[in-house]
Design an enzyme around this catalytic site. Structure first.
Site: not given
Ligand code: FE
Length: 199
Positions: A104, A107-109
């Site tokens: 991602c 961000c951090s999906c």
């Protein structure tokens, strides 16, 4: 618990969790080591076991595999793994010609229903930026050396679409049942930074 999730905004749940954690630690009710151990379990074992069962089912049931690749969300929900309403699950098949890896960049999906909590490196700026620019080098650093003929595809997750990799079933596992196969499938293999090894 480390707090390196650099989402652009913190949800109320995240803030509540932080306050709760610091209170518990401050009152001496739990240690940060205990919290770290629980988080690690969700990152490495408990969370990814759902995904590993999905992979093992796909390896042993061609009709399920077809369904999984066509409609990841529905096929995964069929095994009881749902959640985080709205995010569509897309499953990418690794073959001897194509290797998929997930990131991602923003961000951090991460596909929570099948993989649990993302590991710290997945959320790092280094991984998010480098895996796009130099995927082969990053994969090599993870210990995965891919033949030059294999095409590497990098997939950028977001809040609407979450990717999961269907790794290749290793040779020599023909005699194993789904449960034994699931035990071989690591979190990293479903992110695409590792392959599954035969036992
Ligand atoms: Fe994200």
């Amino acid at each position: 618990m480390t707090h390196d999730h650099d989402h652009h905004h913190k949800s109320p749940a995240t803030l509540r969790t932080r306050v709760l954690e610091s209170l518990l630690v401050e009152k001496g009710l739990v240690s940060t080591d205990t919290i770290d151990a629980v988080v690690r379990a969700y990152e490495q074992d408990i969370g990814p076991l759902n995904g590993a069962r999905v992979v093992a089912r796909a390896w042993t049931d061609p009709a399920y595999k077809k369904h999984l690749l066509e409609d990841g969300t529905a096929a995964i929900a069929e095994l009881g793994y749902t959640g985080r309403g709205g995010a569509e699950m897309v499953v990418l098949e690794n073959t001897s010609q194509v290797h998929n890896v997930v990131v991602c960049t923003l961000c951090s999906c991460y596909p929570w229903p099948v993989l649990g909590l993302p590991p710290p490196w997945y959320k790092s700026y280094e991984y998010r930026s480098r895996v796009v620019r130099e995927p082969r080098t990053v994969l090599r650093e993870f210990g995965l050396e891919l033949p030059a003929k294999v095409e590497v595809r990098v997939w950028d997750s977001n809040s609407e679409v979450r990717y999961m990799v269907l790794p290749q079933r290793p040779p020599g596992t023909e005699g194993l049942d789904a449960e034994a196969l699931a035990a071989l499938v690591s979190r990293d293999a479903m992110i695409g930074v590792a392959n599954v090894q035969a036992p």
